[in-house]
Design a protein around this motif. Structure first.
Motif: not given
Length: 87
Positions: A13-15, A58
């Motif tokens: 998710q951090n991407r 992303c």
């Protein structure tokens, strides 16, 4: 945390830069131009298996960005991201 995009594709998710509805966004010329340029660069991954309903942009360690085309709606992906669900 990870997000399941469909078709066995899971991303961190951090991407995630953004989750977009393909039907609503494809009317805009800038979006069409962006997707065409990304496809030309070879950074579009169609994981939909059917007609895509959304796309997820992303960041990527080897490319500027990667664009995933998903058969799941942007609303479903957004809910999964907010709830932390993998599936």
């Amino acid at each position: 945390m990870y997000l399941h995009l469909g078709q066995n594709e899971i991303i961190p998710q951090n991407r995630i830069i953004g989750i977009f509805d393909l039907d609503k966004c494809s009317y805009e010329k800038r979006t069409r131009d962006y997707l065409a340029a990304a496809e030309k660069e070879g950074v579009v991954l169609n994981i939909s298996g059917d007609l895509p309903r959304s796309f997820v942009v992303c960041d990527h360690p080897y490319h500027r960005q990667i664009v995933y085309l998903s058969q799941l709606s942007s609303g479903v992906l957004q809910k999964r991201a907010e709830s932390g669900e993998l599936e």
